[in-house]
Scaffold this motif. Sequence first.
Motif, short mmCIF file in Angstrom:
data_model
loop_
_atom_site.label_atom_id
_atom_site.label_comp_id
_atom_site.label_asym_id
_atom_site.label_seq_id
_atom_site.Cartn_x
_atom_site.Cartn_y
_atom_site.Cartn_z
N HIS A 150 0.83 -1.21 0.00
CA HIS A 150 0.00 0.00 0.00
C HIS A 150 0.87 1.26 0.00
CE1 HIS A 150 -3.85 -1.94 0.28
NE2 HIS A 150 -3.49 -2.63 1.35
N HIS A 153 0.98 3.90 -3.20
CA HIS A 153 0.64 5.31 -2.97
C HIS A 153 1.77 6.22 -3.45
CE1 HIS A 153 -1.18 8.80 -1.08
NE2 HIS A 153 -0.01 9.07 -0.50
N THR A 203 2.00 5.93 -7.43
CA THR A 203 0.84 6.51 -8.11
C THR A 203 0.99 8.01 -8.25
OG1 THR A 203 -0.55 4.75 -7.20
CG2 THR A 203 -1.68 6.63 -8.14
N SER A 247 -5.50 0.68 -13.29
CA SER A 247 -5.98 2.06 -13.17
C SER A 247 -5.19 2.93 -14.13
CB SER A 247 -5.79 2.57 -11.73
OG SER A 247 -6.09 3.96 -11.66
N ASP A 270 -8.38 7.71 -10.19
CA ASP A 270 -7.98 8.03 -8.81
C ASP A 270 -8.39 6.91 -7.85
OD1 ASP A 270 -6.83 9.53 -6.81
OD2 ASP A 270 -8.69 10.61 -6.33
N SER A 284 -7.70 4.10 -5.06
CA SER A 284 -6.78 3.85 -3.96
C SER A 284 -6.18 2.46 -4.09
CB SER A 284 -7.51 3.97 -2.62
OG SER A 284 -8.45 2.92 -2.49
N SER A 285 -5.08 2.22 -3.36
CA SER A 285 -4.45 0.90 -3.39
C SER A 285 -5.41 -0.17 -2.85
CB SER A 285 -3.16 0.92 -2.57
OG SER A 285 -3.42 1.30 -1.23
N SER A 286 -6.22 0.20 -1.86
CA SER A 286 -7.19 -0.76 -1.29
C SER A 286 -8.23 -1.15 -2.33
CB SER A 286 -7.87 -0.15 -0.07
OG SER A 286 -6.94 0.07 0.96
N GLU A 287 -8.69 -0.18 -3.12
CA GLU A 287 -9.70 -0.48 -4.14
C GLU A 287 -9.10 -1.32 -5.26
OE1 GLU A 287 -13.15 -0.62 -6.49
OE2 GLU A 287 -12.75 -0.40 -4.35
#
Length: 510
Positions: free
Chosen positions: A93, A97, A100, A203, A208, A210-213
């Motif tokens: 994660h 982040h 990205t 992505s 936009d 997130s790493s979790s998504e």
Amino acid sequence: MQNSWRKLIMAPAMLVIAPLIVLTLIFAGVIGTIVWNGNLTSAPAASLLIGCISIYAAAVALLCKVGLSSVARLENLGLTDSLSQLPNRRAMHKNIHKITAKHGEIAVALIDLDGFKMVNDLYGHAIGDELIKQVSRLLREICGDEAQYFRLGGDEFAIFMAGPLSNTLLEGVCRRLLERLRHPIEIDDRRIAIGASVGLAHSSGQQDLSSSELLRRADVAMYASKGGGKMRCTWFMAEFDRNLEAIRKLDEELRSALRNNEFRVNYQPLVDAQTRKVVAVESLIRWARPDGKMVGPSIFIPVAEESGLIHAIGLFVLRQSCQDALDWNGIKLSVNISAAQLRDPEFPIQLGQILEDTGFAPELLELEITETCLVLDPIVAERSLDVIRGFGVNVVLDDFGTGYASIGFLRQFRFEKLKLDRSLIVGSADDEGSRAMMLSSISMAQALKMDVTAEGVETEAQADLVRAAGCDQIQGWLYFKAMPADQISQHLTPASVNSPTVSLPKKAAS
């Protein structure tokens, strides 16, 4: 604001900052005392002041050097998986982040090993740990400097890449990994076959995400790979989320159906191949929704297995079937149980309780299981089946001819009956290979002292074929379709079971 303070307090750097603050306060206190009580122009006071400053400076320098080095090692440990020595989920994660922010385009792959639980069960956790290490080394070798790799925990790994064409390049890396996993991994004197299912998410940077998504999407796609046959790569599609929402809604409706007694149990008779008399019935669950629509078990049973509702639904069917069959002149009752039920250590106990509560004779009960139930977890399955047989209950192998069963497999689990799958019966009519397979299956079952039932028989030609081949029982719409419990008794009298009127009109099978 409160969360920011909490993060600051919990930061590893506080292990250095906190002692530094305490040391500074002590030094300030000493200096204050000197200033308050002494004359700074005197030699002793000046010497004391210089000594305090020197000690403070040395202590600060030592604390910063040793402390910050330790903090760095501690942070590194917090970002590393202890078993595989790969970066862990937290590191993933953090890295995603960071990257990205520089590269808009990013692709993530989630890798789940297939059959890892069986390795732990068969060989123990020490071999399982060594297998994780071997896969980790393989991941390092394949990814190299091309991609970043992580162990998320258990038997899950992840890879991600950033920049133009990252999705195409990442899929190529994953396919190389799958190709390598087609060969067994050697550990000591063992050659362990292990596979993997891969889910990928991408992505473009404009979304936009997130790493979790991204990881969630890859996880959803990974389960699609497992459902599609394993050892494959699957990219996330929006349709997967729509399917999940539909499954979630169906799960809620299933829970409501259990509460509101919407499930019904119908029964399909089995006839003796020679006398055509009804000798057994198979219980089949039906779901009558409040809107009048009937939902087939092929739709809701997989959802129930995934959510765990299959345990409650299965026990309902078992209890209801035993109660209904009490007055059916001693014919045998067949009830299907799922792989999830068989893996549940509580199931044999619950079965015994149902038999005691209903008073149904154990020797008249047959539990039908599929090959998949046993292949998924053979050790637990065999243990449960031994307890079940201890009650006097018979065990039947259902849908034979569609999966993995071998002679050794049949001897290991000692089934009392074999049910030939409909596809084998239909294929035998025109294909010599299918016919030979059916005949050899029947001969094998007879040699192992098992009864044989032919499923899905719909024509007289099929009935004549399986009868001549040596099947003991026939089940299918040629004779009976599934019916409510209150219609079974009329087919159990000698007059009715010998009458040709028990056969359904042809239109009933359409």
